[in-house]
Design a protein around this motif. Structure first.
Motif, PDB file in Angstrom:
ATOM      1  N   GLY A 249       0.818  -1.204   0.000  1.00 27.38           N
ATOM      2  CA  GLY A 249       0.000   0.000   0.000  1.00 27.38           C
ATOM      3  C   GLY A 249       0.853   1.254   0.000  1.00 27.38           C
ATOM      4  N   ARG A 250       0.239   2.335   0.433  1.00 28.04           N
ATOM      5  CA  ARG A 250       0.920   3.636   0.451  1.00 28.04           C
ATOM      6  C   ARG A 250       1.029   4.136   1.882  1.00 28.04           C
ATOM      7  NH1 ARG A 250      -1.367   8.175  -3.068  1.00 28.04           N
ATOM      8  NH2 ARG A 250      -3.192   7.879  -1.767  1.00 28.04           N
ATOM      9  N   ILE A 251       2.068   4.923   2.128  1.00 26.34           N
ATOM     10  CA  ILE A 251       2.193   5.637   3.391  1.00 26.34           C
ATOM     11  C   ILE A 251       1.702   7.060   3.137  1.00 26.34           C
ATOM     12  CG2 ILE A 251       3.770   6.538   5.138  1.00 26.34           C
ATOM     13  CD1 ILE A 251       5.519   4.059   4.660  1.00 26.34           C
ATOM     14  N   LEU A 252       0.780   7.511   3.976  1.00 29.15           N
ATOM     15  CA  LEU A 252       0.235   8.855   3.884  1.00 29.15           C
ATOM     16  C   LEU A 252       0.589   9.611   5.155  1.00 29.15           C
ATOM     17  CD1 LEU A 252      -3.340   7.959   2.579  1.00 29.15           C
ATOM     18  CD2 LEU A 252      -1.345   8.624   1.229  1.00 29.15           C
ATOM     19  N   LYS A 253       0.392  10.930   5.127  1.00 28.56           N
ATOM     20  CA  LYS A 253       0.653  11.725   6.318  1.00 28.56           C
ATOM     21  C   LYS A 253      -0.377  12.834   6.442  1.00 28.56           C
ATOM     22  CE  LYS A 253       3.897  14.951   4.166  1.00 28.56           C
ATOM     23  NZ  LYS A 253       5.258  15.501   4.199  1.00 28.56           N
ATOM     24  N   THR A 254      -0.506  13.327   7.662  1.00 32.52           N
ATOM     25  CA  THR A 254      -1.346  14.480   7.953  1.00 32.52           C
ATOM     26  C   THR A 254      -0.698  15.232   9.096  1.00 32.52           C
ATOM     27  OG1 THR A 254      -3.653  15.162   8.203  1.00 32.52           O
ATOM     28  CG2 THR A 254      -2.899  13.403   9.650  1.00 32.52           C
ATOM     29  N   ARG A 255      -0.972  16.489   9.190  1.00 36.07           N
ATOM     30  CA  ARG A 255      -0.414  17.315  10.261  1.00 36.07           C
ATOM     31  C   ARG A 255      -1.269  17.140  11.511  1.00 36.07           C
ATOM     32  NH1 ARG A 255       4.410  19.648  10.974  1.00 36.07           N
ATOM     33  NH2 ARG A 255       4.503  20.597   8.947  1.00 36.07           N
ATOM     34  N   THR A 256      -0.614  16.850  12.627  1.00 34.02           N
ATOM     35  CA  THR A 256      -1.288  16.783  13.929  1.00 34.02           C
ATOM     36  C   THR A 256      -0.525  17.717  14.857  1.00 34.02           C
ATOM     37  OG1 THR A 256       0.007  14.825  14.495  1.00 34.02           O
ATOM     38  CG2 THR A 256      -2.225  14.449  13.693  1.00 34.02           C
ATOM     39  N   GLY A 257      -1.086  18.877  15.098  1.00 36.40           N
ATOM     40  CA  GLY A 257      -0.373  19.878  15.889  1.00 36.40           C
ATOM     41  C   GLY A 257       0.843  20.355  15.119  1.00 36.40           C
ATOM     42  N   GLU A 258       2.007  20.232  15.743  1.00 38.74           N
ATOM     43  CA  GLU A 258       3.254  20.682  15.125  1.00 38.74           C
ATOM     44  C   GLU A 258       4.004  19.557  14.412  1.00 38.74           C
ATOM     45  OE1 GLU A 258       4.308  23.922  15.033  1.00 38.74           O
ATOM     46  OE2 GLU A 258       2.308  24.285  15.862  1.00 38.74           O
ATOM     47  N   ALA A 259       3.467  18.354  14.443  1.00 42.18           N
ATOM     48  CA  ALA A 259       4.185  17.194  13.898  1.00 42.18           C
ATOM     49  C   ALA A 259       3.388  16.539  12.772  1.00 42.18           C
ATOM     50  CB  ALA A 259       4.436  16.181  15.006  1.00 42.18           C
ATOM     51  N   TRP A 260       4.082  15.689  12.027  1.00 44.45           N
ATOM     52  CA  TRP A 260       3.428  14.863  11.019  1.00 44.45           C
ATOM     53  C   TRP A 260       3.001  13.553  11.661  1.00 44.45           C
ATOM     54  CZ3 TRP A 260       1.813  16.903   6.754  1.00 44.45           C
ATOM     55  CH2 TRP A 260       2.502  17.946   6.162  1.00 44.45           C
ATOM     56  N   HIS A 261       1.878  13.037  11.220  1.00 44.57           N
ATOM     57  CA  HIS A 261       1.390  11.725  11.648  1.00 44.57           C
ATOM     58  C   HIS A 261       1.304  10.866  10.398  1.00 44.57           C
ATOM     59  CE1 HIS A 261      -0.768   8.602  13.676  1.00 44.57           C
ATOM     60  NE2 HIS A 261      -1.818   8.748  12.884  1.00 44.57           N
ATOM     61  N   PHE A 262       1.928   9.682  10.463  1.00 43.67           N
ATOM     62  CA  PHE A 262       1.980   8.780   9.316  1.00 43.67           C
ATOM     63  C   PHE A 262       1.024   7.622   9.527  1.00 43.67           C
ATOM     64  CE2 PHE A 262       5.947  11.042   9.563  1.00 43.67           C
ATOM     65  CZ  PHE A 262       6.169  11.420   8.256  1.00 43.67           C
ATOM     66  N   TYR A 263       0.410   7.172   8.438  1.00 46.51           N
ATOM     67  CA  TYR A 263      -0.559   6.076   8.473  1.00 46.51           C
ATOM     68  C   TYR A 263      -0.569   5.415   7.101  1.00 46.51           C
ATOM     69  CZ  TYR A 263      -3.324   9.940   6.620  1.00 46.51           C
ATOM     70  OH  TYR A 263      -3.757  11.004   5.868  1.00 46.51           O
TER      71      TYR A 263
END
Length: 76
Positions: free
Chosen positions: A11-25
């Motif tokens: 699959g793919r690794i995606l990211k989103t901003r959570t506060g000041e950091a990136w969150h990967f899923y």
């Protein structure tokens, strides 16, 4: 966690901003999968920004990655 899931399921690794950091899923077969969402107090607004293994690994270290892989293999 996103790296370990990607190792075994692709699959793919995606990211989103959570506060000041990136969150990967992960995204596998068109489905967003976030196995660590429960660590956040508030619901996550997912941006589904494409990422990479290299970028996700920059957010961890070799020892943590090895420990997560071992834990995954024990459960699986």
């Amino acid at each position: 966690t996103a790296l370990v899931i990607n190792d075994y399921f692709g699959g793919r690794i995606l990211k989103t901003r959570t506060g000041e950091a990136w969150h990967f899923y992960n995204e596998i077969d068109g489905r967003r999968l976030d196995f660590t969402a429960s660590q956040f107090a508030a619901p996550i607004t997912y941006d589904d920004i494409p990422s990479s293994r290299e970028e996700a690994f920059a957010d961890t270290n070799a020892a943590e990655y090895a420990a997560l892989t071992e834990a995954f293999l024990r459960v699986g």
